[in-house]
Design an enzyme around this catalytic site. Structure first.
Site, mmCIF file in Angstrom:
data_model
loop_
_atom_site.group_PDB
_atom_site.id
_atom_site.type_symbol
_atom_site.label_atom_id
_atom_site.label_comp_id
_atom_site.label_asym_id
_atom_site.label_seq_id
_atom_site.Cartn_x
_atom_site.Cartn_y
_atom_site.Cartn_z
ATOM 1 N N PRO A 127 0.802 -1.158 0.063
ATOM 2 C CA PRO A 127 -0.125 0.260 -0.126
ATOM 3 C C PRO A 127 0.973 1.142 0.055
ATOM 4 C CG PRO A 127 -0.444 -1.256 2.083
ATOM 5 C CD PRO A 127 0.421 -2.334 1.127
ATOM 6 N N GLU B 35 0.093 -7.752 7.838
ATOM 7 C CA GLU B 35 0.092 -6.320 7.961
ATOM 8 C C GLU B 35 1.406 -5.564 7.395
ATOM 9 O OE1 GLU B 35 -1.786 -3.926 9.913
ATOM 10 O OE2 GLU B 35 -3.101 -5.534 9.273
ATOM 11 N N ASP C 294 -7.142 3.503 -26.669
ATOM 12 C CA ASP C 294 -7.741 3.302 -25.220
ATOM 13 C C ASP C 294 -7.535 4.491 -24.442
ATOM 14 O OD1 ASP C 294 -7.890 0.558 -25.288
ATOM 15 O OD2 ASP C 294 -6.017 0.285 -23.942
ATOM 16 N N ARG D 19 -2.037 -7.549 -21.815
ATOM 17 C CA ARG D 19 -2.843 -7.102 -23.080
ATOM 18 C C ARG D 19 -2.120 -6.348 -23.649
ATOM 19 N NH1 ARG D 19 -5.275 -2.625 -22.757
ATOM 20 N NH2 ARG D 19 -7.219 -2.920 -24.094
HETATM 21 C C1 21W Z 1 -3.138 -3.613 4.633
HETATM 22 C C2 21W Z 1 -0.995 -4.098 4.306
HETATM 23 C C3 21W Z 1 -2.912 -2.677 5.494
HETATM 24 C C4 21W Z 1 -0.558 -3.430 5.414
HETATM 25 C C5 21W Z 1 3.307 0.092 9.442
HETATM 26 C C6 21W Z 1 2.697 -0.141 10.745
HETATM 27 C C7 21W Z 1 -0.682 -4.595 -1.597
HETATM 28 C C8 21W Z 1 -2.427 -2.961 -1.166
HETATM 29 C C9 21W Z 1 -1.781 -4.141 -0.727
HETATM 30 C C10 21W Z 1 -2.390 -4.505 4.153
HETATM 31 C C11 21W Z 1 -1.635 -2.533 6.019
HETATM 32 C C12 21W Z 1 -2.079 -2.390 -2.401
HETATM 33 C C13 21W Z 1 1.193 -0.721 9.383
HETATM 34 C C14 21W Z 1 -3.703 -0.715 -2.346
HETATM 35 C C15 21W Z 1 -3.488 -2.223 -0.575
HETATM 36 C C16 21W Z 1 -1.764 -4.896 0.573
HETATM 37 C C17 21W Z 1 -2.443 -5.248 2.910
HETATM 38 C C18 21W Z 1 -1.404 -1.447 6.994
HETATM 39 C C19 21W Z 1 -0.172 -1.201 8.690
HETATM 40 N N1 21W Z 1 2.226 -0.430 8.586
HETATM 41 N N2 21W Z 1 -2.815 -1.304 -2.950
HETATM 42 N N3 21W Z 1 1.609 -0.702 10.304
HETATM 43 N N4 21W Z 1 -3.962 -1.131 -0.996
HETATM 44 N N5 21W Z 1 -2.686 -4.544 1.618
HETATM 45 N N6 21W Z 1 -0.019 -1.459 7.741
HETATM 46 O O1 21W Z 1 -3.888 -2.452 0.494
HETATM 47 O O2 21W Z 1 -0.936 -5.744 0.841
HETATM 48 S S1 21W Z 1 -0.970 -3.601 -2.929
#
Ligand code: 21W
Length: 245
Positions: free
Chosen positions: A88, A115, A167, A152
């Protein structure tokens, strides 16, 4: 193109055998393989995660199974190519990223479902990519989205029929409204210009409606592109038509 995915939920990738991507695999254009890195754990409970040093909530993916699974990919394929960590906190995925990736011979995706990652896992990684600003349960859907958008774009994957050339996001504008038969559906008429046979007028109408949609829905896109003189004129007409005060 060879695509490797590291995930502890390999079954989530079953839908990839459908559709255009499945066809690309069957035609030998793409070699797709998912590795369950839980199979590479060294501990007796096959744990892939552990608690963070320093305390705090949540679990982190531990480096050992991921490093060992990556070693196995290197042993089989000779390298791991571009290595994409789904995170993320990564760079947001865009069409420009898909175009860049579509030129690669080998891409390896690391998709976590916890996490976070032990920081040392990033040592293996060339790119950290996010799908956007919302919270998912893991990186698997992100990997599938990136694979779909990238594969694609490989020449030969799309036929001429569904060619990627016009596109949205390659032209920088949203697409114009389209209609098919019947010309009258329950009293709703197709715009007259489209049935006029005047191809210059049709092209102008489409460009103007493309600009209108972009102006109304995604004005941010208009900031990013250079408009022609003709487009500037059409956009001024749209702005006048859409401004009511
Ligand atoms: C959700 C991972 C929440 C981490 C440090 C201390 C991959 C994703 C993901 C996830 C957290 C993507 C923290 C858009 C997404 C993914 C799982 C929060 C908290 N960090 N693109 N505490 N959104 N998400 N970590 O969630 O793996 S690409």
């Amino acid at each position: 193109m060879r695509i490797d995915v590291l995930s502890i939920f390999p079954d989530m990738f079953k839908p990839m055998t459908e559709s255009i991507i499945g066809k690309a695999v069957n035609r030998g254009l793409v070699d797709f393989s998912v590795t369950d890195f839980r199979n590479f754990t060294n501990n007796k409970h096959n744990n892939v995660d552990d608690t963070p040093f320093g305390g705090g909530a949540g679990m982190l993916l531990t480096p050992q199974p991921i490093f060992d699974a990556m070693d196995a990919i290197k042993a089989k394929a000779g390298d791991y190519g571009r290595v994409i960590l789904l995170d993320p906190a990564g760079v947001p995925f865009t069409q420009a990223v898909a175009e860049d990736l579509s030129g690669e011979e080998h891409i390896t995706f690391i998709a976590g479902h916890y996490e976070g990652y032990d920081e040392r896992i990033r040592e293996l990684v060339t790119d950290e990519i996010s799908l956007g600003d919302y919270v998912l349960t893991g990186g698997e859907l992100g990997a599938m989205v990136i694979i779909d958008a990238t594969v694609r774009l490989i020449p030969e994957v799309l036929g001429n029929r569904e060619s990627a050339i016009g596109d949205s996001f390659s032209t920088g504008l949203l697409e114009y409204p389209q209609y098919t038969r019947p010309a009258d559906f329950r009293g709703r008429q197709v715009p007259e210009v489209l049935t006029s046979g005047n191809h210059a007028k049709i092209a102008e109408w489409r460009m103007k409606e493309s600009l209108r949609r972009t102006y109304l829905r995604r004005p941010d896109l208009l900031e990013k592109i250079e408009l022609t003189k003709e487009q500037v004129k059409l956009l001024a007409e749209v702005e006048a038509e859409e401004t009511t005060d």
